[in-house]
Design an enzyme around this catalytic site. Sequence first.
Site, PDB file in Angstrom:
ATOM      1  N   GLU A 188       0.857  -1.189   0.000  1.00  0.00           N
ATOM      2  CA  GLU A 188       0.000   0.000   0.000  1.00  0.00           C
ATOM      3  C   GLU A 188       0.891   1.236   0.000  1.00  0.00           C
ATOM      4  O   GLU A 188       1.830   1.332   0.798  1.00  0.00           O
ATOM      5  CB  GLU A 188      -0.919   0.027   1.234  1.00  0.00           C
ATOM      6  N   ASN A 206      -4.341   5.079  -2.027  1.00  0.00           N
ATOM      7  CA  ASN A 206      -5.551   5.626  -1.402  1.00  0.00           C
ATOM      8  C   ASN A 206      -6.150   6.699  -2.294  1.00  0.00           C
ATOM      9  O   ASN A 206      -5.438   7.566  -2.805  1.00  0.00           O
ATOM     10  CB  ASN A 206      -5.201   6.228  -0.036  1.00  0.00           C
ATOM     11  N   ASP A 248     -11.659   0.400   1.777  1.00  0.00           N
ATOM     12  CA  ASP A 248     -10.757   0.619   2.903  1.00  0.00           C
ATOM     13  C   ASP A 248     -11.542   0.805   4.210  1.00  0.00           C
ATOM     14  O   ASP A 248     -12.716   1.192   4.178  1.00  0.00           O
ATOM     15  CB  ASP A 248      -9.936   1.890   2.632  1.00  0.00           C
ATOM     16  N   GLU A 296      -5.962  -5.201   8.267  1.00  0.00           N
ATOM     17  CA  GLU A 296      -5.022  -4.095   8.468  1.00  0.00           C
ATOM     18  C   GLU A 296      -4.564  -4.046   9.919  1.00  0.00           C
ATOM     19  O   GLU A 296      -5.290  -4.475  10.817  1.00  0.00           O
ATOM     20  CB  GLU A 296      -5.717  -2.765   8.205  1.00  0.00           C
ATOM     21  N   GLU A 322      -7.850   2.236  -3.443  1.00  0.00           N
ATOM     22  CA  GLU A 322      -8.558   2.076  -2.157  1.00  0.00           C
ATOM     23  C   GLU A 322      -9.508   3.247  -1.953  1.00  0.00           C
ATOM     24  O   GLU A 322      -9.086   4.410  -1.953  1.00  0.00           O
ATOM     25  CB  GLU A 322      -7.551   2.057  -0.989  1.00  0.00           C
TER      26      GLU A 322
HETATM   27  P1  C2E Z   1      -4.985   3.881   5.962  1.00  0.00           P
HETATM   28  O1  C2E Z   1      -5.237   3.918   4.496  1.00  0.00           O
HETATM   29  O2  C2E Z   1      -5.945   3.110   6.798  1.00  0.00           O
HETATM   30  O3  C2E Z   1      -3.506   3.397   6.103  1.00  0.00           O
HETATM   31  C1  C2E Z   1      -3.083   2.502   7.048  1.00  0.00           C
HETATM   32  C2  C2E Z   1      -2.462   3.227   8.183  1.00  0.00           C
HETATM   33  O4  C2E Z   1      -2.222   2.283   9.237  1.00  0.00           O
HETATM   34  C3  C2E Z   1      -1.104   3.782   7.848  1.00  0.00           C
HETATM   35  O5  C2E Z   1      -0.935   4.981   8.590  1.00  0.00           O
HETATM   36  C4  C2E Z   1      -0.151   2.745   8.372  1.00  0.00           C
HETATM   37  O6  C2E Z   1       1.116   3.238   8.663  1.00  0.00           O
HETATM   38  C5  C2E Z   1      -0.875   2.325   9.627  1.00  0.00           C
HETATM   39  N1  C2E Z   1      -0.473   0.990  10.046  1.00  0.00           N
HETATM   40  C6  C2E Z   1      -0.012  -0.001   9.276  1.00  0.00           C
HETATM   41  N2  C2E Z   1       0.225  -1.101  10.003  1.00  0.00           N
HETATM   42  C7  C2E Z   1      -0.105  -0.802  11.281  1.00  0.00           C
HETATM   43  C8  C2E Z   1      -0.087  -1.550  12.516  1.00  0.00           C
HETATM   44  O7  C2E Z   1       0.300  -2.711  12.586  1.00  0.00           O
HETATM   45  N3  C2E Z   1      -0.526  -0.895  13.619  1.00  0.00           N
HETATM   46  C9  C2E Z   1      -0.947   0.370  13.582  1.00  0.00           C
HETATM   47  N4  C2E Z   1      -1.347   0.938  14.714  1.00  0.00           N
HETATM   48  N5  C2E Z   1      -0.977   1.118  12.447  1.00  0.00           N
HETATM   49  C10 C2E Z   1      -0.560   0.506  11.305  1.00  0.00           C
HETATM   50  P2  C2E Z   1      -0.413   6.259   7.887  1.00  0.00           P
HETATM   51  O8  C2E Z   1       0.616   5.949   6.897  1.00  0.00           O
HETATM   52  O9  C2E Z   1      -0.095   7.212   8.970  1.00  0.00           O
HETATM   53  O10 C2E Z   1      -1.681   6.724   7.091  1.00  0.00           O
HETATM   54  C11 C2E Z   1      -2.788   7.188   7.764  1.00  0.00           C
HETATM   55  C12 C2E Z   1      -3.911   7.470   6.817  1.00  0.00           C
HETATM   56  O11 C2E Z   1      -3.596   8.557   5.948  1.00  0.00           O
HETATM   57  C13 C2E Z   1      -4.203   6.325   5.864  1.00  0.00           C
HETATM   58  O12 C2E Z   1      -4.951   5.379   6.542  1.00  0.00           O
HETATM   59  C14 C2E Z   1      -4.952   7.026   4.785  1.00  0.00           C
HETATM   60  O13 C2E Z   1      -6.312   7.212   5.164  1.00  0.00           O
HETATM   61  C15 C2E Z   1      -4.288   8.380   4.742  1.00  0.00           C
HETATM   62  N6  C2E Z   1      -3.334   8.395   3.636  1.00  0.00           N
HETATM   63  C16 C2E Z   1      -2.051   8.007   3.608  1.00  0.00           C
HETATM   64  N7  C2E Z   1      -1.526   8.210   2.378  1.00  0.00           N
HETATM   65  C17 C2E Z   1      -2.514   8.709   1.602  1.00  0.00           C
HETATM   66  C18 C2E Z   1      -2.603   9.123   0.224  1.00  0.00           C
HETATM   67  O14 C2E Z   1      -1.663   9.033  -0.570  1.00  0.00           O
HETATM   68  N8  C2E Z   1      -3.814   9.606  -0.205  1.00  0.00           N
HETATM   69  C19 C2E Z   1      -4.883   9.689   0.633  1.00  0.00           C
HETATM   70  N9  C2E Z   1      -6.024  10.146   0.137  1.00  0.00           N
HETATM   71  N10 C2E Z   1      -4.825   9.313   1.915  1.00  0.00           N
HETATM   72  C20 C2E Z   1      -3.662   8.831   2.397  1.00  0.00           C
HETATM   73 CA    CA Z   2      -5.694   2.724   2.934  1.00  0.00          CA
HETATM   74 CA    CA Z   3      -7.300   1.553   6.263  1.00  0.00          CA
END
Ligand code: C2E
Ligand code: CA
Ligand code: CA
Length: 516
Positions: free
Chosen positions: A289, A348, A410, A467, A380
């Site tokens: 992802e 995403n 998602d 996830e 997603e």
């Molecule tokens: P998401 O799409 O639900 O992404 C998964 C988030 O869970 C990611 O946080 C990831 O680092 C985190 N994660 C993965 N494995 C674990 C785990 O084992 N435990 C826990 N506690 N967390 C885990 P991240 O990278 O901080 O991203 C947060 C949110 O930001 C994403 O949730 C998504 O909604 C948004 N996001 C990130 N990149 C993009 C992007 O390029 N475009 C858009 N529209 N949204 C984005």
């Molecule tokens: Ca996602």
């Molecule tokens: Ca997610």
Amino acid sequence: MNEDAKIKVLKISAVLFAGVCVFFVTGRIISDFYSLDDEFIINVLSILLGLFASIVVLLFMRLMAVKKNGEKAIYEMAYVDKVTGMMNKNRFITVAAELLMKKEFKYAAVVLEVSNFDVINELCGFDEGNTILKYIANLIKSNLSEGEAFARAAAGRFNILLKYDDNEGIKTRLEMIMDDISEYKRIDKEDNSKCSVVSCCGVYVIDEENIFDNYYEMEFNISHVFGRAKFALSDVDGKYINYCSFYNEETRSQLIYESDMEYALKNKEFVVYIQPKYDIKNHVLTGGEALVRWNHHSKGFLPPDKFVPLFEKNGFIVELDMYVFETVCAMQKKWLDMGLNPVRISVNQSRMHLFKRDYVDNLKAILDKYELPASLIELEITETVAFESIEVISDVLKRLHEIGFKISMDDFGSGYSSLNMLKDLDVDVLKIDKAFFEETANSKRGRDIIESIIDMASRLGIETVAEGVETVEQVQLLQGNGCDVAQGYFYAMPMPLEDYENNELINKRNANSIDQ
Ligand code: C2E
Ligand code: CA
Ligand code: CA
């Protein structure tokens, strides 16, 4: 007697008085100076001159009235708000600047906005909208004390300058006003439908550095302080209740991010990380992802929750998502050319895209630019899109499928409409939200729910991805339930593209990463 009647009586008296005076004076002058004895001629001449004098006075008064009305019209045009009949925003700037420069009190700049003003105009009509604005203006007016001011700043928005003691005091006052606003009842409508009014407030506490001795600087700074109060309002978006938000350090950062975002995109400050996904049965890499980070030139490395919600509000997410999509396409193409046998990567996609007419064409154009098979990309979308029109989304998903993209839902289970969503939308992958998974996996009942979701998805031919998998127990549970793919810190953190290339694609592609 009212004011108008009094003025009329005075005017008539003045006209009569002038006429009578001239009548008598003329009679004397004619008989004394011209030694005219004919009484009749003297009287006629006196009456004529008396009448003439009255007409002159009358004309003079008319002239003055026209002048005064003209001045009043100019004043109103310049300083009065047509809708509320109270001071307009130009006059407000002057008044507010003067109040602040007196330095008698500490003040807060407040922006009060009717959150659903567009809806009111659309459903209840402009007249009703204007009536509501007048109602609000009167309410605010009745709540202000000496040394405070307000004006309507835009369609459904008011700027208010309030004396400040502490946050709590301001909050209480504003909540009272907002409560009163929501009491508005639509009167005399045949259909009896109600136009409910929801408002919210952004507050900026004006500190000393915002007060200037120079009048022009002070006036200029008024828009600055109210700009900050308005920005505090962006925190309210979506809450849709009578809500009050204060400008603080966090809001300040958001302002900085907003002003830097275009520059950052051009200067490649946004960095794409990849978090691998593994087949839960044999622990082989099956996908990844793409997750964006911002390597901000002064604020450092920022996680997406610091800026993605802001970009969702201001629309910049559309550009950022496209950038991430293109970066992923470019990398996949590079890995394909290197013979690395790349796996599908999901990106995403904000729900904002789904309503852009050129969305599908734009994705297709980028895909074609890199001559990449669409099957290497998964899009997603979050389940919150269920609040939008299902027909529109279904149509977009159909067109994306025709190109060959895989679609995943998602954060499944984090909202309230997950099952409905699944019924109506054609998706290939279900990503079970980590929060849902964390909370429910601890009880028998919770585990049964997870098992049922996985079972239901598999009957529908939909792949399941868990996830946020962090522990070996979670892995075992998911394995036992027939979940297809896992993503989480247990396997790997999100990582830079180079690490993903070296550690995942090259070294671990076929390695077994879990010992049981
Ligand atoms: P998401 O799409 O639900 O992404 C998964 C988030 O869970 C990611 O946080 C990831 O680092 C985190 N994660 C993965 N494995 C674990 C785990 O084992 N435990 C826990 N506690 N967390 C885990 P991240 O990278 O901080 O991203 C947060 C949110 O930001 C994403 O949730 C998504 O909604 C948004 N996001 C990130 N990149 C993009 C992007 O390029 N475009 C858009 N529209 N949204 C984005
Ligand atoms: Ca996602
Ligand atoms: Ca997610």
